[in-house]
Design an enzyme around this catalytic site. Structure first.
Site, PDB file in Angstrom:
ATOM      1  N   ARG A 198      -6.867  -0.813  -7.204  1.00 41.18           N
ATOM      2  CA  ARG A 198      -7.400   0.245  -6.322  1.00 41.18           C
ATOM      3  C   ARG A 198      -7.531   1.504  -7.173  1.00 41.18           C
ATOM      4  NH1 ARG A 198      -4.393   1.179  -0.762  1.00 41.18           N
ATOM      5  NH2 ARG A 198      -6.403   2.068  -0.131  1.00 41.18           N
ATOM      6  N   ASP A 251      -2.063  10.644  -2.616  1.00 42.55           N
ATOM      7  CA  ASP A 251      -2.373   9.554  -3.556  1.00 42.55           C
ATOM      8  C   ASP A 251      -2.625  10.073  -4.958  1.00 42.55           C
ATOM      9  OD1 ASP A 251      -3.145   8.417  -0.754  1.00 42.55           O
ATOM     10  OD2 ASP A 251      -2.844   6.725  -2.131  1.00 42.55           O
ATOM     11  N   LYS A 263      -5.104  10.046   2.534  1.00 44.39           N
ATOM     12  CA  LYS A 263      -5.848   9.233   3.508  1.00 44.39           C
ATOM     13  C   LYS A 263      -6.921  10.045   4.223  1.00 44.39           C
ATOM     14  CE  LYS A 263      -5.553   5.755   4.105  1.00 44.39           C
ATOM     15  NZ  LYS A 263      -6.462   4.798   3.424  1.00 44.39           N
ATOM     16  N   GLN A 292      -2.701   2.853   9.850  1.00 44.09           N
ATOM     17  CA  GLN A 292      -1.382   2.911   9.195  1.00 44.09           C
ATOM     18  C   GLN A 292      -0.415   3.795   9.971  1.00 44.09           C
ATOM     19  OE1 GLN A 292      -4.332   3.193   7.655  1.00 44.09           O
ATOM     20  NE2 GLN A 292      -4.267   2.523   5.532  1.00 44.09           N
ATOM     21  N   ARG A 295       0.842  -1.195   0.000  1.00 46.29           N
ATOM     22  CA  ARG A 295       0.000   0.000   0.000  1.00 46.29           C
ATOM     23  C   ARG A 295       0.878   1.247   0.000  1.00 46.29           C
ATOM     24  NH1 ARG A 295       1.995   2.126   3.848  1.00 46.29           N
ATOM     25  NH2 ARG A 295       0.587   3.881   3.591  1.00 46.29           N
ATOM     26  N   GLY A 296       0.230   2.408  -0.140  1.00 49.01           N
ATOM     27  CA  GLY A 296       0.981   3.663  -0.239  1.00 49.01           C
ATOM     28  C   GLY A 296       1.233   3.948  -1.717  1.00 49.01           C
ATOM     29  N   ALA A 297       0.976   5.192  -2.131  1.00 49.11           N
ATOM     30  CA  ALA A 297       0.941   5.500  -3.567  1.00 49.11           C
ATOM     31  C   ALA A 297       2.223   5.124  -4.329  1.00 49.11           C
ATOM     32  CB  ALA A 297       0.581   6.967  -3.757  1.00 49.11           C
TER      33      ALA A 297
HETATM   34  O1  MRU Z   1      -4.814   3.170   1.990  1.00 51.28           O
HETATM   35  P1  MRU Z   1      -3.330   3.410   1.950  1.00 51.28           P
HETATM   36  O2  MRU Z   1      -2.619   2.910   3.163  1.00 51.28           O
HETATM   37  O3  MRU Z   1      -2.717   2.909   0.661  1.00 51.28           O
HETATM   38  O4  MRU Z   1      -3.210   4.991   1.941  1.00 51.28           O
HETATM   39  C1  MRU Z   1      -1.944   5.556   1.843  1.00 51.28           C
HETATM   40  C2  MRU Z   1      -1.942   7.020   1.976  1.00 51.28           C
HETATM   41  O5  MRU Z   1      -2.960   7.664   2.042  1.00 51.28           O
HETATM   42  C3  MRU Z   1      -0.601   7.691   1.932  1.00 51.28           C
HETATM   43  O6  MRU Z   1      -0.603   8.868   2.677  1.00 51.28           O
HETATM   44  C4  MRU Z   1      -0.282   8.074   0.467  1.00 51.28           C
HETATM   45  O7  MRU Z   1      -0.408   6.943  -0.362  1.00 51.28           O
HETATM   46  C5  MRU Z   1       1.060   8.654   0.319  1.00 51.28           C
HETATM   47  S1  MRU Z   1       2.322   7.454   0.530  1.00 51.28           S
HETATM   48  C6  MRU Z   1       3.816   8.186   0.269  1.00 51.28           C
END
Ligand code: MRU
Length: 350
Positions: free
Chosen positions: A92, A240, A250, A199, A49-51
């Site tokens: 996603r 994201d 998030k 998270q 997870r995470g962009a």
């Molecule tokens: O649902 P997630 O855990 O994938 O959400 C992640 C976030 O919202 C992060 O803040 C975002 O992806 C930036 S990661 C460098």
């Protein structure tokens, strides 16, 4: 700092390997992923997870699709890879990096004129490796740019996990913190726990504590009170997707931006150019809605009456006028003054 590797291609086995983020902080487990179906599951369940990490996963996802096409001729392999990659890109909807990472590798494969499916497979691995190593370098460049914004002693509030685990390593928002600490600054982090999947509490706290960077976890609802007490010097979050009018991150990020503005605290977004989407405006972005059971239970106990509906948006939308500056690998862009420069530097036409 001993660097965290979030996901990588394991050449001997021909598998993707990743840290299963659903198990942290209790268990650190590396899992193999041998096919695109497993990758899509890992993405949907937030094991990956995470962009930026989703961008890298998308890139390796094309290699996993190509693995099954090795015995085919060039044209049939390429058309099957393109079709299979679409399933990875849509695992996603909100983080634009996922489809960006898939697109980076596909565009390389489309330039491979001769050979067969086996050649396309090798080309896909090599293109995905480049996406992964570029992501790490991008985070370090971005971190260096953002570190200059922080005073020598400060407390930074962050939300969710925009750290090494959300990228190939180092991180975006936490990359800024890591770069500042490496430069000798004394930075402590307030990590919002980030309901409902935690998270912040599970991942941000784990990776900062591992690197001996002071971190304290608070309930999301405590952020405004700490701001009012003068305990927060800056808010830094990841993103994201950034459109011409908003930052998607998030759920809960928007509240921090409103509260930061009220208390006169700078609100920074740290994100690579791959997170910008100059094609869509905020109203066309699909915000992921997740399952009710992520919200309705604690420790195996139901906490919401079964008859009552739940809204579980995974992300929210912060208007750009609440953002002090966006930190990228191309520099820091103060808003609104640097908006046009930022558009030119991040792939939009001015
Ligand atoms: O649902 P997630 O855990 O994938 O959400 C992640 C976030 O919202 C992060 O803040 C975002 O992806 C930036 S990661 C460098």
């Amino acid at each position: 700092m001993d660097e965290i590797r979030t996901l990588w291609w394991d050449r001997p086995s021909g598998d993707l390997r990743y840290i299963d983020q659903t198990l942290l902080p209790g268990e650190y487990r590396i899992r193999p992923c041998a096919d695109p179906e497993n990758l899509v599951l890992a993405i949907k369940t937030l094991a990956i997870r995470g962009a930026p990490a989703l961008g890298v996963a998308g890139a390796y996802g094309v290699a996993l699709v190509a693995k099954a096409c090795r015995a085919l001729g060039h044209d049939e392999a390429l058309s099957r890879i393109i079709a299979g990659a679409a399933g990875v890109a849509s695992a996603r909807p909100t983080a634009v990096n996922l489809s960006w990472g898939v697109g980076q590798v596909l565009s390389q494969l489309e330039m491979v004129a001769g050979g067969d499916g086996a050649d396309l497979y090798l080309a896909a691995i090599s293109a995905a490796d480049k996406v992964a190593s570029a992501d790490l370098q991008t985070c370090k460049d971005l971190g260096g740019c953002g570190a200059t914004l922080l005073p020598g002693h400060c407390t930074v509030l962050t939300h969710c996990n925009a750290g090494a685990l959300a990228c190939s390593g180092w991180g975006t928002a936490l990359g800024v913190v890591r770069s500042a600490v490496t430069a000798g600054k004394q930075v402590q982090v307030i990590a919002c726990e980030t309901r409902p999947l935690l998270q912040g509490a599970r991942l941000t706290a784990w990776e900062l504590a591992r690197d001996h960077i002071p971190v304290t976890v608070i309930p999301d609802s405590a952020a405004a009170y700490l701001m009012a007490r003068g305990e927060i010097d800056a808010v830094i979050v990841g993103a994201d997707r950034i459109t011409s009018d908003a930052v998607f991150n998030k759920i809960g990020t928007y509240s921090h931006a409103v509260n930061a503005r009220h208390h006169g605290i700078p609100f920074y977004v740290a994100a690579p150019a791959s997170t910008f989407d100059w094609q869509l405006s905020a109203c066309s972005v699909v915000v992921e809605e997740r399952r009710r059971d992520e919200v309705t239970g604690f420790f195996g106990r139901e906490t919401v009456p079964a008859s009552v509906p739940v809204r579980n948006y995974a992300f929210d939308q912060t208007p750009l006028d609440l953002v002090t500056a966006i930190i990228t690998e191309h520099g820091v862009f103060s808003l609104p003054g640097d908006a046009e420069k930022m558009r030119a530097a991040t792939g939009g036409r001015s």
